[in-house]
Design a protein around this motif. Structure first.
Motif, PDB file in Angstrom:
ATOM      1  N   ALA A   1       5.241   2.046 -30.708  1.00 13.49           N
ATOM      2  CA  ALA A   1       5.686   0.660 -30.801  1.00 13.49           C
ATOM      3  C   ALA A   1       6.466   0.344 -29.542  1.00 13.49           C
ATOM      4  N   VAL A   2       6.275  -0.862 -29.020  1.00 16.23           N
ATOM      5  CA  VAL A   2       6.916  -1.250 -27.769  1.00 16.23           C
ATOM      6  C   VAL A   2       7.481  -2.661 -27.902  1.00 16.23           C
ATOM      7  N   ALA A   3       8.743  -2.818 -27.541  1.00 15.07           N
ATOM      8  CA  ALA A   3       9.344  -4.151 -27.508  1.00 15.07           C
ATOM      9  C   ALA A   3       8.655  -4.981 -26.434  1.00 15.07           C
ATOM     10  N   VAL A   4       8.320  -6.220 -26.762  1.00  7.62           N
ATOM     11  CA  VAL A   4       7.656  -7.099 -25.799  1.00  7.62           C
ATOM     12  C   VAL A   4       8.662  -7.528 -24.750  1.00  7.62           C
ATOM     13  N   ALA A   5       8.404  -7.151 -23.496  1.00  4.87           N
ATOM     14  CA  ALA A   5       9.312  -7.473 -22.397  1.00  4.87           C
ATOM     15  C   ALA A   5       9.114  -8.912 -21.944  1.00  4.87           C
ATOM     16  N   ARG A   6      10.197  -9.562 -21.599  1.00  6.77           N
ATOM     17  CA  ARG A   6      10.132 -10.950 -21.136  1.00  6.77           C
ATOM     18  C   ARG A   6       9.919 -11.042 -19.633  1.00  6.77           C
ATOM     19  N   GLU A   7      10.185  -9.944 -18.904  1.00  4.11           N
ATOM     20  CA  GLU A   7      10.053  -9.921 -17.444  1.00  4.11           C
ATOM     21  C   GLU A   7       9.052  -8.853 -17.042  1.00  4.11           C
ATOM     22  N   ASP A   8       8.494  -9.009 -15.836  1.00  2.62           N
ATOM     23  CA  ASP A   8       7.574  -8.003 -15.316  1.00  2.62           C
ATOM     24  C   ASP A   8       8.292  -6.673 -15.127  1.00  2.62           C
ATOM     25  N   GLY A   9       7.562  -5.590 -15.362  1.00  2.00           N
ATOM     26  CA  GLY A   9       8.115  -4.268 -15.125  1.00  2.00           C
ATOM     27  C   GLY A   9       8.300  -3.984 -13.646  1.00  2.00           C
ATOM     28  N   GLU A  10       8.977  -2.886 -13.351  1.00  2.00           N
ATOM     29  CA  GLU A  10       9.208  -2.509 -11.963  1.00  2.00           C
ATOM     30  C   GLU A  10       7.891  -2.148 -11.285  1.00  2.00           C
ATOM     31  N   PRO A  11       7.784  -2.399  -9.975  1.00  2.00           N
ATOM     32  CA  PRO A  11       6.539  -2.064  -9.265  1.00  2.00           C
ATOM     33  C   PRO A  11       6.182  -0.588  -9.404  1.00  2.00           C
ATOM     34  N   GLN A  12       4.898  -0.334  -9.569  1.00  2.00           N
ATOM     35  CA  GLN A  12       4.374   1.019  -9.626  1.00  2.00           C
ATOM     36  C   GLN A  12       3.200   1.123  -8.662  1.00  2.00           C
ATOM     37  N   PRO A  13       2.992   2.283  -8.028  1.00  2.00           N
ATOM     38  CA  PRO A  13       1.860   2.431  -7.109  1.00  2.00           C
ATOM     39  C   PRO A  13       0.530   2.332  -7.842  1.00  2.00           C
ATOM     40  N   LEU A  14      -0.452   1.762  -7.174  1.00  3.37           N
ATOM     41  CA  LEU A  14      -1.801   1.719  -7.742  1.00  3.37           C
ATOM     42  C   LEU A  14      -2.391   3.115  -7.789  1.00  3.37           C
ATOM     43  N   MET A  15      -2.110   3.939  -6.805  1.00  4.04           N
ATOM     44  CA  MET A  15      -2.500   5.342  -6.776  1.00  4.04           C
ATOM     45  C   MET A  15      -1.495   6.097  -5.929  1.00  4.04           C
ATOM     46  N   GLU A  16      -1.212   7.339  -6.303  1.00  5.87           N
ATOM     47  CA  GLU A  16      -0.373   8.201  -5.491  1.00  5.87           C
ATOM     48  C   GLU A  16      -1.148   9.462  -5.124  1.00  5.87           C
ATOM     49  N   PRO A  17      -1.391   9.702  -3.829  1.00  4.77           N
ATOM     50  CA  PRO A  17      -1.934  11.007  -3.418  1.00  4.77           C
ATOM     51  C   PRO A  17      -0.780  12.001  -3.364  1.00  4.77           C
ATOM     52  N   VAL A  18      -0.578  12.773  -4.409  1.00  4.28           N
ATOM     53  CA  VAL A  18       0.670  13.507  -4.566  1.00  4.28           C
ATOM     54  C   VAL A  18       0.709  14.831  -3.829  1.00  4.28           C
ATOM     55  N   ARG A  19      -0.446  15.452  -3.598  1.00  5.43           N
ATOM     56  CA  ARG A  19      -0.418  16.735  -2.893  1.00  5.43           C
ATOM     57  C   ARG A  19      -1.800  17.085  -2.376  1.00  5.43           C
ATOM     58  N   GLU A  20      -1.816  17.850  -1.302  1.00  2.00           N
ATOM     59  CA  GLU A  20      -3.043  18.436  -0.785  1.00  2.00           C
ATOM     60  C   GLU A  20      -2.833  19.941  -0.703  1.00  2.00           C
ATOM     61  N   SER A  21      -3.839  20.698  -1.112  1.00  2.40           N
ATOM     62  CA  SER A  21      -3.693  22.148  -1.147  1.00  2.40           C
ATOM     63  C   SER A  21      -3.926  22.780   0.215  1.00  2.40           C
ATOM     64  N   GLY A  22      -4.580  22.052   1.105  1.00  2.00           N
ATOM     65  CA  GLY A  22      -4.955  22.637   2.387  1.00  2.00           C
ATOM     66  C   GLY A  22      -6.261  23.396   2.335  1.00  2.00           C
ATOM     67  N   ALA A  23      -6.836  23.513   1.132  1.00  4.77           N
ATOM     68  CA  ALA A  23      -8.111  24.211   0.972  1.00  4.77           C
ATOM     69  C   ALA A  23      -9.225  23.198   0.776  1.00  4.77           C
ATOM     70  N   ARG A  24     -10.438  23.638   1.016  1.00  3.32           N
ATOM     71  CA  ARG A  24     -11.598  22.797   0.775  1.00  3.32           C
ATOM     72  C   ARG A  24     -12.321  23.291  -0.468  1.00  3.32           C
ATOM     73  N   GLY A  25     -12.918  22.356  -1.173  1.00  6.73           N
ATOM     74  CA  GLY A  25     -13.705  22.711  -2.333  1.00  6.73           C
ATOM     75  C   GLY A  25     -15.065  23.261  -1.944  1.00  6.73           C
ATOM     76  N   ARG A  26     -15.887  23.491  -2.951  1.00  2.00           N
ATOM     77  CA  ARG A  26     -17.226  24.003  -2.731  1.00  2.00           C
ATOM     78  C   ARG A  26     -18.038  23.038  -1.866  1.00  2.00           C
ATOM     79  N   THR A  27     -18.819  23.560  -0.968  1.00  2.00           N
ATOM     80  CA  THR A  27     -19.652  22.726  -0.108  1.00  2.00           C
ATOM     81  C   THR A  27     -20.756  22.077  -0.937  1.00  2.00           C
ATOM     82  N   LEU A  28     -20.889  20.768  -0.822  1.00  2.66           N
ATOM     83  CA  LEU A  28     -21.901  20.026  -1.555  1.00  2.66           C
ATOM     84  C   LEU A  28     -23.063  19.718  -0.625  1.00  2.66           C
ATOM     85  N   GLY A  29     -24.266  20.019  -1.071  1.00  9.96           N
ATOM     86  CA  GLY A  29     -25.451  19.740  -0.259  1.00  9.96           C
ATOM     87  C   GLY A  29     -25.984  18.349  -0.517  1.00  9.96           C
TER      88      GLY A  29
END
Length: 460
Positions: free
Chosen positions: A167-195
């Motif tokens: 259950a959520v109270a209906v807010a009267r104002e817009d919520g705080e800005p949130q990113p559309l996407m976050e690239p949070v980390r890169e492993s430095g490795a590559r995945g399997r090669t795709l042909g």
């Protein structure tokens, strides 16, 4: 927008957030008419842009797998009628001739002593939690209304969440800005090669472990399945999925059950991870970490993976919201969208589609496709609140695209639109289903029944 006109602002914005080459955004064009209804927010623009960047990411992956460069992507045309139909796919669904009921009797807006609260009780365990929290004498709308007299919306919200309900109270104002996407980390490795990949199926041979439920995540993975991926959805046996939800979003994938609390099932799950290229997760923050399968742990053990995470309230949400469950309807209520859509009588309203769900689904699929084109080995985060933030104000921290303000409309909405050309009938594990087609083509078959497939990968 007709073919050949200037680029679409929202498409440019979303493609930039996904990290795509700026010159490619203008290669997406829109044709025809779609109608997601009139309202105070640009839902149609969000819909076509999220589908447009998904198609563009698929074309980019196809170009890379063919041995070319991302810049070799040919112009892409997206039909706005197909987009509008897909964004309300659950409304078009018919299962063996039956029309599903979208919301249970105890799901909806309820007046409180100081405003409104929105509940979600479509699942039996959420309904039971609502009944316990409010000490209802019966699971009826009349009992809910009586129980809310004199209570504040936030009080109801906390009581219900405290019992494991929603259950959520209906807010009267817009919520705080949130990113559309976050690239949070890169492993430095590559995945399997795709042909090479067949034309129109750039994700062929990619194995996707699907740990999502309901709409947003399953829309992402059914899209990846249509584009050729081997998608295997895994659910815990103690948390059944609604048949109608799976009949709509189970296309392009298989479905198996594993209990990660059992050592034997956990070993099977680790074997699947060892053979996977992508993991798409839709559980609330912390849910998988307790089993050692959070995004950080996955990328440490299998650094070539693409891990896309989804949550309801945003990864930067403050206080208790960061770890809470949520659905599109609840985020609309808590983020201020329901108040924006209120009628003249002040009763909160809703968007003309579950656009946070569907839009996030296509954006997640686009993020995964782009990550594969760049070699894998990275984590991405999405949220319903992030998509809601984009809807009400544009992407967090981004300037409007050149040529017009964020959200400027160019599409032909409404005139002559009918869903019929994008509806299909397909045999499935639930009988014959009428369903919305994908904007990107046709699924080879309907969904199996939820939880009835073996927990194994198909041969490559």
């Amino acid at each position: 927008m007709t073919i050949g006109e200037e680029r679409d602002d929202r498409t440019v914005q979303a493609w930039a957030v996904l990290g795509g080459a700026p010159e490619l955004a203008g290669r997406v064009r829109y044709r025809g008419a779609g109608d997601l209804g009139e309202g105070p927010l640009p839902v149609g623009e969000l819909a076509r842009a999220s589908v447009g960047v998904c198609g563009l990411a698929a074309a980019e992956l196809a170009a890379v797998r063919a041995g070319g460069r991302a810049q070799d992507v040919a112009p892409l045309v997206v039909d706005e009628g197909a987009v509008a139909t897909a964004f309300v796919s659950e409304r078009h669904l018919r299962v063996a001739g039956r029309t599903p009921v979208p919301f249970a009797p105890l799901s909806g807006f309820w007046r409180t002593g100081d405003g409104w609260v929105r509940t979600h009780a479509n699942y039996a365990h959420h309904e039971a939690a609502l009944v316990r929290a409010l000490r209802l004498p019966s699971a009826t709308p009349e009992a809910v209304r009586a129980a809310l007299v004199g209570r504040t919306a936030v009080e109801v919200q906390e009581l219900v969440y405290g019992e494991g309900g929603l259950a959520v109270a209906v807010a009267r104002e817009d919520g705080e800005p949130q990113p559309l996407m976050e690239p949070v980390r890169e492993s430095g490795a590559r995945g399997r090669t795709l042909g090479d990949a067949p034309v129109g199926r750039p994700a062929t041979g990619v194995r996707v472990l699907d740990l999502t439920r309901v709409i947003a995540g399953p829309v992402a993975t059914r899209t990846l399945g249509l584009l050729g991926a081997d998608v295997l959805r895994i659910d815990p046996p103690r948390l059944p999925e609604a048949d109608d939800a799976y009949a709509d979003t189970g296309f392009g994938k298989r479905s198996a059950l594993l209990d990660l609390a059992r050592a034997a099932d956990r070993a099977v799950f680790e074997g699947l991870l060892a053979g996977a290229d992508v993991v798409v997760s839709g559980y609330r923050p912390g849910a998988l970490e307790r089993y050692g399968f959070g995004a950080r742990e996955l990328l440490e053990r299998w650094p070539g993976l693409v891990v896309a995470e989804l949550c309801a309230w945003g990864w930067r949400a403050r206080g208790p919201w960061a770890g809470r469950r949520g659905f599109d309807s609840l985020v609309q209520a808590g983020y201020g969208i329901a108040a924006r859509c209120a009628g003249p009588d002040g009763v909160p309203g809703v968007l003309p589609a579950q656009a946070l769900d569907h839009g996030t689904g296509y954006l997640m699929a686009a993020g995964v496709l782009r990550a594969l084109a760049e070699g894998g080995g990275r984590g991405l985060r999405f949220s319903l609140a992030g998509t809601g933030s984009w809807l009400v104000r544009g992407p967090a921290g981004a300037a409007p695209a050149d040529g017009g303000p964020a959200g400027a409309g160019t599409g032909a909405a409404g005139a002559g639109y009918a869903a019929g050309p994008w509806l299909r009938e397909t045999a499935s594990g639930y009988g014959m289903v009428r369903h919305a087609a994908s904007p990107f083509g046709e699924w080879a078959a309907g969904p199996s029944r939820w939880g009835t497939d073996p927990a194994v990968w198909l041969p490559r």
